[in-house]
Enzyme design. Structure first.
Site, PDB file in Angstrom:
ATOM      1  N   VAL A  16       1.245  -1.445  -0.149  1.00 28.39           N
ATOM      2  CA  VAL A  16      -0.212   0.146  -0.021  1.00 28.39           C
ATOM      3  C   VAL A  16       0.719   1.052  -0.321  1.00 28.39           C
ATOM      4  O   VAL A  16       0.904   2.356  -0.809  1.00 28.39           O
ATOM      5  CB  VAL A  16      -0.775   0.056   1.369  1.00 28.39           C
ATOM      6  CG1 VAL A  16      -1.978   1.616   1.246  1.00 28.39           C
ATOM      7  CG2 VAL A  16      -1.724  -0.965   1.195  1.00 28.39           C
ATOM      8  N   ARG A  47      12.062  -0.609   6.980  1.00 27.38           N
ATOM      9  CA  ARG A  47      12.290  -1.692   7.727  1.00 27.38           C
ATOM     10  C   ARG A  47      14.321  -1.789   7.033  1.00 27.38           C
ATOM     11  O   ARG A  47      14.639  -1.531   8.740  1.00 27.38           O
ATOM     12  CB  ARG A  47      11.019  -2.583   7.735  1.00 27.38           C
ATOM     13  CG  ARG A  47      11.805  -3.900   9.054  1.00 27.38           C
ATOM     14  CD  ARG A  47      10.834  -4.723   9.790  1.00 27.38           C
ATOM     15  NE  ARG A  47      10.467  -5.322   8.252  1.00 27.38           N
ATOM     16  CZ  ARG A  47       8.684  -6.095   8.883  1.00 27.38           C
ATOM     17  NH1 ARG A  47       8.006  -6.324   9.510  1.00 27.38           N
ATOM     18  NH2 ARG A  47       8.117  -6.326   7.253  1.00 27.38           N
ATOM     19  N   LYS A 107      -6.678  -1.768   9.951  1.00 25.17           N
ATOM     20  CA  LYS A 107      -7.418  -2.041  11.201  1.00 25.17           C
ATOM     21  C   LYS A 107      -7.107  -2.996  12.449  1.00 25.17           C
ATOM     22  O   LYS A 107      -8.788  -3.094  12.892  1.00 25.17           O
ATOM     23  CB  LYS A 107      -8.494  -3.205  10.626  1.00 25.17           C
ATOM     24  CG  LYS A 107      -8.131  -4.179   9.039  1.00 25.17           C
ATOM     25  CD  LYS A 107      -7.598  -3.653   7.928  1.00 25.17           C
ATOM     26  CE  LYS A 107      -6.363  -4.427   7.671  1.00 25.17           C
ATOM     27  NZ  LYS A 107      -6.335  -5.010   6.067  1.00 25.17           N
ATOM     28  N   GLU A 131      -9.797   5.164   6.521  1.00 24.31           N
ATOM     29  CA  GLU A 131     -10.262   5.144   4.920  1.00 24.31           C
ATOM     30  C   GLU A 131     -10.604   3.814   4.593  1.00 24.31           C
ATOM     31  O   GLU A 131     -10.669   2.361   4.286  1.00 24.31           O
ATOM     32  CB  GLU A 131     -10.935   6.225   4.229  1.00 24.31           C
ATOM     33  CG  GLU A 131     -11.744   5.592   3.003  1.00 24.31           C
ATOM     34  CD  GLU A 131     -12.836   5.634   3.928  1.00 24.31           C
ATOM     35  OE1 GLU A 131     -13.546   6.969   3.572  1.00 24.31           O
ATOM     36  OE2 GLU A 131     -13.871   3.945   2.977  1.00 24.31           O
ATOM     37  N   GLY A 136     -11.130  -1.578   2.124  1.00 24.63           N
ATOM     38  CA  GLY A 136     -10.133  -1.255   0.375  1.00 24.63           C
ATOM     39  C   GLY A 136     -10.199   0.284  -0.312  1.00 24.63           C
ATOM     40  O   GLY A 136     -10.086   1.332   0.206  1.00 24.63           O
ATOM     41  N   ILE A 138     -13.330   0.850  -1.353  1.00 19.92           N
ATOM     42  CA  ILE A 138     -15.025   1.901  -1.077  1.00 19.92           C
ATOM     43  C   ILE A 138     -15.046   2.537   0.096  1.00 19.92           C
ATOM     44  O   ILE A 138     -14.224   2.748   1.140  1.00 19.92           O
ATOM     45  CB  ILE A 138     -16.329   0.261  -0.640  1.00 19.92           C
ATOM     46  CG1 ILE A 138     -15.993  -1.176  -1.672  1.00 19.92           C
ATOM     47  CG2 ILE A 138     -17.234   0.924  -0.540  1.00 19.92           C
ATOM     48  CD1 ILE A 138     -16.605  -1.817  -1.178  1.00 19.92           C
ATOM     49  N   GLU A 192      -2.971 -10.102   3.708  1.00 25.54           N
ATOM     50  CA  GLU A 192      -1.993  -9.621   4.734  1.00 25.54           C
ATOM     51  C   GLU A 192      -0.693 -10.165   5.250  1.00 25.54           C
ATOM     52  O   GLU A 192      -0.442 -11.341   4.634  1.00 25.54           O
ATOM     53  CB  GLU A 192      -2.660  -9.935   6.116  1.00 25.54           C
ATOM     54  CG  GLU A 192      -3.910  -9.126   6.681  1.00 25.54           C
ATOM     55  CD  GLU A 192      -4.093  -7.624   6.792  1.00 25.54           C
ATOM     56  OE1 GLU A 192      -3.163  -7.035   7.225  1.00 25.54           O
ATOM     57  OE2 GLU A 192      -4.783  -6.808   5.620  1.00 25.54           O
ATOM     58  N   LYS A 207     -13.046  -5.665  11.266  1.00 23.67           N
ATOM     59  CA  LYS A 207     -12.907  -4.241  10.046  1.00 23.67           C
ATOM     60  C   LYS A 207     -14.661  -4.241   9.960  1.00 23.67           C
ATOM     61  O   LYS A 207     -15.105  -2.768  10.444  1.00 23.67           O
ATOM     62  CB  LYS A 207     -13.537  -4.793   8.591  1.00 23.67           C
ATOM     63  CG  LYS A 207     -11.858  -4.669   7.557  1.00 23.67           C
ATOM     64  CD  LYS A 207     -11.537  -5.484   6.822  1.00 23.67           C
ATOM     65  CE  LYS A 207     -10.760  -4.993   6.284  1.00 23.67           C
ATOM     66  NZ  LYS A 207     -10.065  -6.343   4.668  1.00 23.67           N
ATOM     67  N   GLY A 306      -5.668  -4.853  -1.733  1.00 25.57           N
ATOM     68  CA  GLY A 306      -4.318  -4.621  -3.371  1.00 25.57           C
ATOM     69  C   GLY A 306      -4.350  -3.073  -3.122  1.00 25.57           C
ATOM     70  O   GLY A 306      -4.800  -1.857  -2.539  1.00 25.57           O
TER      71      GLY A 306
HETATM   72  P1  NDP Z   1       3.281  -4.731   3.640  1.00 28.57           P
HETATM   73  O1  NDP Z   1       3.378  -5.838   4.626  1.00 28.57           O
HETATM   74  O2  NDP Z   1       3.634  -5.254   1.941  1.00 28.57           O
HETATM   75  O3  NDP Z   1       4.627  -3.285   3.629  1.00 28.57           O
HETATM   76  C1  NDP Z   1       5.183  -2.834   5.179  1.00 28.57           C
HETATM   77  C2  NDP Z   1       5.990  -1.310   5.067  1.00 28.57           C
HETATM   78  O4  NDP Z   1       6.167  -1.189   6.554  1.00 28.57           O
HETATM   79  C3  NDP Z   1       7.084  -2.271   4.269  1.00 28.57           C
HETATM   80  O5  NDP Z   1       7.549  -1.234   3.561  1.00 28.57           O
HETATM   81  C4  NDP Z   1       8.399  -2.670   5.928  1.00 28.57           C
HETATM   82  O6  NDP Z   1       9.519  -2.220   5.233  1.00 28.57           O
HETATM   83  C5  NDP Z   1       7.515  -1.045   6.458  1.00 28.57           C
HETATM   84  N1  NDP Z   1       7.626  -1.807   7.717  1.00 28.57           N
HETATM   85  C6  NDP Z   1       8.011  -2.559   8.276  1.00 28.57           C
HETATM   86  N2  NDP Z   1       7.626  -2.528  10.024  1.00 28.57           N
HETATM   87  C7  NDP Z   1       7.748  -1.611   9.858  1.00 28.57           C
HETATM   88  C8  NDP Z   1       8.747  -0.767  11.087  1.00 28.57           C
HETATM   89  N3  NDP Z   1       8.977  -1.181  12.398  1.00 28.57           N
HETATM   90  N4  NDP Z   1       9.809   0.925  10.680  1.00 28.57           N
HETATM   91  C9  NDP Z   1       9.303   0.910   9.262  1.00 28.57           C
HETATM   92  N5  NDP Z   1       8.595   0.441   8.514  1.00 28.57           N
HETATM   93  C10 NDP Z   1       8.470  -0.635   9.135  1.00 28.57           C
HETATM   94  O7  NDP Z   1       2.432  -4.529   4.139  1.00 28.57           O
HETATM   95  P2  NDP Z   1       0.972  -3.904   3.340  1.00 28.57           P
HETATM   96  O8  NDP Z   1       1.303  -2.518   2.595  1.00 28.57           O
HETATM   97  O9  NDP Z   1      -0.169  -4.689   2.542  1.00 28.57           O
HETATM   98  O10 NDP Z   1      -0.426  -3.298   4.231  1.00 28.57           O
HETATM   99  C11 NDP Z   1       0.238  -1.990   5.105  1.00 28.57           C
HETATM  100  C12 NDP Z   1      -1.058  -1.920   5.961  1.00 28.57           C
HETATM  101  O11 NDP Z   1      -2.299  -1.852   5.014  1.00 28.57           O
HETATM  102  C13 NDP Z   1      -1.404  -2.953   7.550  1.00 28.57           C
HETATM  103  O12 NDP Z   1      -1.624  -2.431   8.545  1.00 28.57           O
HETATM  104  C14 NDP Z   1      -2.596  -3.885   6.278  1.00 28.57           C
HETATM  105  O13 NDP Z   1      -3.208  -4.013   7.441  1.00 28.57           O
HETATM  106  C15 NDP Z   1      -3.501  -2.337   5.634  1.00 28.57           C
HETATM  107  N6  NDP Z   1      -4.230  -2.617   4.518  1.00 28.57           N
HETATM  108  C16 NDP Z   1      -2.883  -3.705   3.709  1.00 28.57           C
HETATM  109  C17 NDP Z   1      -4.027  -3.761   2.435  1.00 28.57           C
HETATM  110  C18 NDP Z   1      -2.942  -4.545   1.282  1.00 28.57           C
HETATM  111  O14 NDP Z   1      -4.436  -4.779  -0.040  1.00 28.57           O
HETATM  112  N7  NDP Z   1      -2.355  -5.239   1.240  1.00 28.57           N
HETATM  113  C19 NDP Z   1      -5.540  -2.630   2.209  1.00 28.57           C
HETATM  114  C20 NDP Z   1      -5.859  -2.267   3.277  1.00 28.57           C
HETATM  115  C21 NDP Z   1      -5.528  -1.659   4.189  1.00 28.57           C
HETATM  116  P3  NDP Z   1      10.400  -2.832   4.278  1.00 28.57           P
HETATM  117  O15 NDP Z   1       9.643  -2.224   3.053  1.00 28.57           O
HETATM  118  O16 NDP Z   1      11.330  -2.223   4.225  1.00 28.57           O
HETATM  119  O17 NDP Z   1      10.343  -3.975   4.596  1.00 28.57           O
HETATM  120  N1  HSE Z   2      -6.017  -9.057   3.228  1.00 30.61           N
HETATM  121  C1  HSE Z   2      -7.085  -7.834   3.359  1.00 30.61           C
HETATM  122  C2  HSE Z   2      -7.791  -7.929   2.020  1.00 30.61           C
HETATM  123  C3  HSE Z   2      -6.881  -6.617   2.734  1.00 30.61           C
HETATM  124  O1  HSE Z   2      -7.842  -9.601   1.631  1.00 30.61           O
HETATM  125  O2  HSE Z   2      -9.087  -7.619   2.507  1.00 30.61           O
HETATM  126  C4  HSE Z   2      -7.442  -5.447   2.603  1.00 30.61           C
HETATM  127  O3  HSE Z   2      -8.322  -4.921   3.433  1.00 30.61           O
END
Ligand code: NDP
Ligand code: HSE
Length: 440
Positions: A16, A47, A107, A131, A136, A138, A192, A207, A306
């Site tokens: 994201v 990270r 969430k 939001e 996602g 919506i 996730e 959610k 996504g």
């Molecule tokens: P990812 O695992 O793809 O990305 C996590 C990111 O956070 C990575 O860039 C990671 O760094 C970084 N990170 C993790 N821990 C730390 C830390 N301690 N300090 C600094 N950076 C850190 O997760 P997503 O993007 O899929 O999801 C992010 C959030 O959004 C979650 O809360 C998820 O539930 C929510 N979300 C996700 C959706 C989805 O469709 N994927 C939809 C809706 C919500 P590095 O890249 O170096 O590993």
């Molecule tokens: N893992 C979550 C899903 C991401 O599949 O709906 C969106 O919140």
């Protein structure tokens, strides 16, 4: 009126975060023209700085310590997309305490610590936007907070986990096995980091708790919601479902029982009639039906997970945050406004049921099971059977399905505890609710 540039700190550059980063750059002129505010991405926390990235970003823009964002006086807004609980909680607490509005999609965190974070947001007068935490792309959070604000919400019923819906659709229509469908959902960025929560129903539950909190203004604890995931759904269940005029969806159901003043909150795989609109929500798509006392029935539909759909939700909040940064003493963050609401115990919840047993291929099996259902006053609307594959204890076995009239879950559980120990029943039953989509 574009004034001084607002500075954004982005924590997380994964699925994201990278979508948000790209969209902030790609649609900058559109966003600035529409919001009448100019902005810059000041710093990005990850990270591991050395990780190969899809987005092109200068190393100097990156930090491995999110404190560099929340403690930087020049940063106006924080976007939290690191996921997880402890660090994200610390990050949001620190940002709000330092007067920086936060946009998050976390969430799991909000479902557990929302009450604390909203209190902090309120006491500091610093908004927390979320939001992207539900549905996602919506716009359901803003809709509940603003567009539908005049309504008493009677019910919210939805498909709100993209990964599980993608898996169920792939099993149903693509003949994929569960594990392969899950692997693909991960590859597409829907699942996730730990997909357990997608499969065991807890992501949908988180959610659901957030939606219930928005709809009823009350903080709710994790134990308020009854949760079952999609782990037990088998190809045989789809075969029975189709034969009986249904499909299977993981539904969240939130209902206000007007008489008792209780809330019903549950997540479970459910039989949905094939001609119902929810049955047509496939793949990563989500749909959320909200029924309000003034608006009546509404339904929100779109991609539920996504990179890009979720980025769209995050960016909507970022613009809101930027606008509100320009309006001192005003913010539209969420404030719980109601006392905690009583929750209907799950054993008291009433629906019709689908129950599948594995039974020995013997005479009298249906009669002995039906007698126990009758003892507990549970009516049977249909039965269906199918040969099982292979042998059980060197004997042939069958799938035997009962479609049951509406009863309390407690009644059903009592009956099942007696049926499970019958010698003709060879494994624990698979139980799904049948959702009737009627008013309570
Ligand atoms: P990812 O695992 O793809 O990305 C996590 C990111 O956070 C990575 O860039 C990671 O760094 C970084 N990170 C993790 N821990 C730390 C830390 N301690 N300090 C600094 N950076 C850190 O997760 P997503 O993007 O899929 O999801 C992010 C959030 O959004 C979650 O809360 C998820 O539930 C929510 N979300 C996700 C959706 C989805 O469709 N994927 C939809 C809706 C919500 P590095 O890249 O170096 O590993
Ligand atoms: N893992 C979550 C899903 C991401 O599949 O709906 C969106 O919140």
């Amino acid at each position: 009126m574009i004034g001084e540039k607002l500075q954004i700190g982005l924590a997380g550059l994964g699925t994201v975060g990278s979508g948000v980063y790209e969209a902030l750059l790609r649609n900058r002129s559109l966003l600035e023209a529409r919001a009448q505010i100019s902005y810059e991405i000041r710093r990005v926390a990850v990270r591991d700085k050395r990780k190969k990235r899809e987005v092109s970003i200068e190393e100097g823009e990156l930090t491995e310590d999110w404190h560099d964002l929340v403690e930087d006086d020049s940063i106006d807004i924080i976007i939290e997309l690191i996921g997880g609980r402890e660090e994200a909680l610390e990050l949001i607490r620190a940002a709000l305490s330092n007067g920086k509005p936060v946009v998050t999609g976390n969430k799991a965190l909000l479902a557990e610590y929302g009450a604390e974070l909203f209190r902090l947001s309120q006491s500091k007068g610093v908004p927390l936007y979320f939001e992207a935490s539900c549905g996602g792309g919506i716009p359901i959070v803003q809709s509940l907070q603003n567009s539908l604000i005049c309504n008493k919400v009677d019910s919210i019923v939805g498909i709100i986990n993209g990964t599980s819906n993608y898996i169920l659709t792939s099993m149903e229509k693509g003949n994929l096995l569960f594990a392969e469908a899950l692997r693909r959902a991960g590859e597409k960025g829907y699942a996730e980091a730990d997909p357990t929560l997608d499969i065991n129903g807890w992501d949908a539950a988180h959610k659901g708790l957030i939606l219930a909190m928005l709809a009823y203004g009350t903080p709710l604890s994790l134990d308020a919601i009854a949760v079952n995931g999609i782990e037990d759904v088998q190809p045989a269940d789809f075969e029975f479902a189709h034969r009986l005029g249904y499909t299977i969806k993981l539904l969240v159901v939130i209902k206000r029982h007007k008489g008792e003043g209780t809330l019903e909150l549950r997540v479970q795989p459910s039989f949905v009639p094939l001609d119902h609109i929810m049955a047509k929500v496939d793949g990563v798509f989500n749909a959320i039906a909200v029924r309000g006392d003034i608006v009546g029935e509404t339904i929100f539909y779109g991609r539920g997970a996504g990179k890009n759909p979720t980025s769209s939700a995050v960016l909507g909040d970022v613009v809101l945050a930027m606008r509100e940064c320009r309006l001192p003493d005003y913010h539209t963050g969420f404030h719980p406004y109601a006392e905690e609401t009583a929750v209907l115990p799950v054993r008291e919840t009433v629906t019709p049921y689908y129950v599948r047993f594995r039974v020995r291929d013997q005479h009298g099996v249906i009669a002995s099971i039906a007698a126990i259902f009758a003892k507990y006053d549970i009516g049977i609307s249909a039965t269906s059977s199918q040969d099982g594959e292979g042998m059980q204890d060197r004997e042939p076995w069958n799938h035997l399905v009962f479609m049951l009239h509406a009863c309390k879950l407690g009644q059903l559980e009592s009956a099942l505890s007696e049926i499970e120990v019958l010698p003709c029943v060879v494994s624990e039953p698979v139980v799904f609710r049948i959702e009737a989509f009627r008013e309570t």
